[in-house]
Design a protein around this motif. Structure first.
Motif, PDB file in Angstrom:
ATOM      1  N   VAL A  75       1.448  -7.250  -5.714  1.00 42.12           N
ATOM      2  CA  VAL A  75       0.281  -6.875  -6.514  1.00 42.12           C
ATOM      3  C   VAL A  75      -0.115  -8.006  -7.458  1.00 42.12           C
ATOM      4  O   VAL A  75      -0.921  -7.811  -8.358  1.00 42.12           O
ATOM      5  CB  VAL A  75       0.533  -5.566  -7.306  1.00 42.12           C
ATOM      6  N   GLU A  76       0.431  -9.184  -7.222  1.00 39.11           N
ATOM      7  CA  GLU A  76       0.161 -10.327  -8.095  1.00 39.11           C
ATOM      8  C   GLU A  76      -1.323 -10.691  -8.104  1.00 39.11           C
ATOM      9  O   GLU A  76      -1.904 -10.946  -9.160  1.00 39.11           O
ATOM     10  CB  GLU A  76       0.991 -11.525  -7.645  1.00 39.11           C
ATOM     11  N   SER A  77      -1.962 -10.703  -6.946  1.00 39.46           N
ATOM     12  CA  SER A  77      -3.368 -11.100  -6.875  1.00 39.46           C
ATOM     13  C   SER A  77      -4.325  -9.908  -6.879  1.00 39.46           C
ATOM     14  O   SER A  77      -5.531 -10.104  -6.850  1.00 39.46           O
ATOM     15  CB  SER A  77      -3.611 -11.961  -5.630  1.00 39.46           C
ATOM     16  N   GLY A  78      -3.799  -8.700  -6.883  1.00 38.61           N
ATOM     17  CA  GLY A  78      -4.662  -7.526  -6.930  1.00 38.61           C
ATOM     18  C   GLY A  78      -3.928  -6.278  -6.485  1.00 38.61           C
ATOM     19  O   GLY A  78      -2.854  -6.353  -5.885  1.00 38.61           O
ATOM     20  N   PRO A  79      -4.487  -5.112  -6.780  1.00 40.22           N
ATOM     21  CA  PRO A  79      -3.856  -3.846  -6.415  1.00 40.22           C
ATOM     22  C   PRO A  79      -3.743  -3.667  -4.904  1.00 40.22           C
ATOM     23  O   PRO A  79      -4.502  -4.248  -4.138  1.00 40.22           O
ATOM     24  CB  PRO A  79      -4.795  -2.785  -6.990  1.00 40.22           C
ATOM     25  N   ILE A  80      -2.796  -2.834  -4.512  1.00 40.33           N
ATOM     26  CA  ILE A  80      -2.575  -2.507  -3.105  1.00 40.33           C
ATOM     27  C   ILE A  80      -2.898  -1.028  -2.923  1.00 40.33           C
ATOM     28  O   ILE A  80      -2.438  -0.177  -3.694  1.00 40.33           O
ATOM     29  CB  ILE A  80      -1.103  -2.771  -2.702  1.00 40.33           C
ATOM     30  N   ARG A  81      -3.665  -0.730  -1.888  1.00 43.37           N
ATOM     31  CA  ARG A  81      -3.998   0.663  -1.591  1.00 43.37           C
ATOM     32  C   ARG A  81      -3.207   1.124  -0.384  1.00 43.37           C
ATOM     33  O   ARG A  81      -3.237   0.509   0.677  1.00 43.37           O
ATOM     34  CB  ARG A  81      -5.485   0.807  -1.329  1.00 43.37           C
ATOM     35  N   LEU A  82      -2.487   2.219  -0.550  1.00 45.35           N
ATOM     36  CA  LEU A  82      -1.723   2.859   0.516  1.00 45.35           C
ATOM     37  C   LEU A  82      -2.512   4.087   0.944  1.00 45.35           C
ATOM     38  O   LEU A  82      -2.805   4.955   0.122  1.00 45.35           O
ATOM     39  CB  LEU A  82      -0.334   3.250   0.014  1.00 45.35           C
ATOM     40  N   LEU A 116      -2.506  10.784   2.149  1.00 41.85           N
ATOM     41  CA  LEU A 116      -1.949   9.751   1.288  1.00 41.85           C
ATOM     42  C   LEU A 116      -3.084   8.843   0.841  1.00 41.85           C
ATOM     43  O   LEU A 116      -3.793   8.263   1.665  1.00 41.85           O
ATOM     44  CB  LEU A 116      -0.896   8.933   2.048  1.00 41.85           C
ATOM     45  N   ASP A 117      -3.292   8.750  -0.455  1.00 42.09           N
ATOM     46  CA  ASP A 117      -4.298   7.858  -1.039  1.00 42.09           C
ATOM     47  C   ASP A 117      -3.763   7.414  -2.392  1.00 42.09           C
ATOM     48  O   ASP A 117      -3.945   8.089  -3.402  1.00 42.09           O
ATOM     49  CB  ASP A 117      -5.638   8.560  -1.185  1.00 42.09           C
ATOM     50  N   THR A 118      -3.081   6.270  -2.405  1.00 45.93           N
ATOM     51  CA  THR A 118      -2.393   5.787  -3.591  1.00 45.93           C
ATOM     52  C   THR A 118      -2.769   4.335  -3.845  1.00 45.93           C
ATOM     53  O   THR A 118      -2.880   3.548  -2.910  1.00 45.93           O
ATOM     54  CB  THR A 118      -0.862   5.898  -3.401  1.00 45.93           C
ATOM     55  N   LEU A 119      -2.940   3.994  -5.094  1.00 47.79           N
ATOM     56  CA  LEU A 119      -3.219   2.624  -5.487  1.00 47.79           C
ATOM     57  C   LEU A 119      -2.064   2.129  -6.351  1.00 47.79           C
ATOM     58  O   LEU A 119      -1.739   2.736  -7.374  1.00 47.79           O
ATOM     59  CB  LEU A 119      -4.531   2.545  -6.273  1.00 47.79           C
ATOM     60  N   VAL A 120      -1.428   1.041  -5.934  1.00 48.22           N
ATOM     61  CA  VAL A 120      -0.313   0.449  -6.669  1.00 48.22           C
ATOM     62  C   VAL A 120      -0.834  -0.801  -7.360  1.00 48.22           C
ATOM     63  O   VAL A 120      -1.420  -1.672  -6.713  1.00 48.22           O
ATOM     64  CB  VAL A 120       0.848   0.086  -5.720  1.00 48.22           C
ATOM     65  N   ALA A 121      -0.624  -0.881  -8.685  1.00 51.42           N
ATOM     66  CA  ALA A 121      -1.156  -2.006  -9.452  1.00 51.42           C
ATOM     67  C   ALA A 121      -0.282  -2.270 -10.671  1.00 51.42           C
ATOM     68  O   ALA A 121       0.518  -1.430 -11.081  1.00 51.42           O
ATOM     69  CB  ALA A 121      -2.588  -1.703  -9.885  1.00 51.42           C
ATOM     70  N   THR A 122      -0.482  -3.442 -11.263  1.00 53.65           N
ATOM     71  CA  THR A 122       0.208  -3.771 -12.509  1.00 53.65           C
ATOM     72  C   THR A 122      -0.465  -3.006 -13.650  1.00 53.65           C
ATOM     73  O   THR A 122      -1.598  -2.519 -13.502  1.00 53.65           O
ATOM     74  CB  THR A 122       0.131  -5.280 -12.792  1.00 53.65           C
ATOM     75  N   PRO A 123       0.188  -2.902 -14.803  1.00 46.53           N
ATOM     76  CA  PRO A 123      -0.442  -2.197 -15.927  1.00 46.53           C
ATOM     77  C   PRO A 123      -1.800  -2.792 -16.331  1.00 46.53           C
ATOM     78  O   PRO A 123      -2.735  -2.053 -16.617  1.00 46.53           O
ATOM     79  CB  PRO A 123       0.589  -2.346 -17.055  1.00 46.53           C
TER      80      PRO A 123
END
Length: 183
Positions: A75-82, A116-123
């Motif tokens: 997630v360094e360059s942007g959020p990941i969507r699962l 399943l609809d999840t977004l993983v991101a940094t704070p």
């Protein structure tokens, strides 16, 4: 005599603790920890199915009633969507950081509409997203990840052979992609 027994007891306790530390840290020294193994499956941001014991593909999924897929991401360059959807009796998702600490888990019973609809991101990324939530993320579950790298494990239940095809399709259609790729 008393100090001799005390020294022996302290030595034994110290040796036991040292052995426990060595055994628990061994995977990180050998490169066989879970995150390293998931990275070796292939390119990041893509779910890779684990093979059941009877299949010829590696790596192995040891539970014949479950089909499993894993995805390494950053997630360094942007959020990941699962994202995944399909007609399966049960699915579960677990998100881990690079040290294999569980960050988040959920299943179809706790999801929106069973998909399943999840977004993983940094704070920091989540703060920016929450300021102006895009329409495609209104129903997404937002997951905060403190580190930059991690992996997701998606599992689905296969109670009978007739459900095998649906479970395989569910995992094959699952996506683990940067958010920018979907816009």
């Amino acid at each position: 005599m008393r100090s001799f027994v005390y020294a022996i007891a302290i030595g034994l306790v110290g040796a036991a603790l040292l052995h426990i530390v060595i055994i628990l840290s061994l995977p990180s020294f050998t490169g066989r920890d879970a995150y390293t193994r998931v990275q070796a499956f292939g390119e990041p941001n893509r779910f890779f199915p684990l093979a059941n014991a009877g299949d010829t593909l590696a790596p192995i999924n040891d539970d014949p009633a479950m089909k499993t897929a894993v995805c390494a991401f950053s997630v360094e360059s942007g959020p990941i969507r699962l994202f995944a959807g399909g007609d399966v009796p049960f699915w579960s998702l677990a998100v881990y950081d690079s040290a294999s600490n569980e960050v988040f888990s959920m299943n179809d019973r706790t999801s929106v509409d069973g998909d399943l609809d999840t977004l993983v991101a940094t704070p920091i990324q989540l703060i920016a997203i929450r300021k102006a939530v895009p329409a495609e993320l209104e129903q997404s579950i937002l997951v905060e990840m403190r580190g930059d790298e991690g992996y997701a494990v998606l599992r689905t239940f296969v109670p009978t052979e007739s459900r095998h095809e649906a479970a395989t399709a569910f995992l094959a259609d699952a996506s683990c992609e940067p958010l920018a790729a979907e816009q």
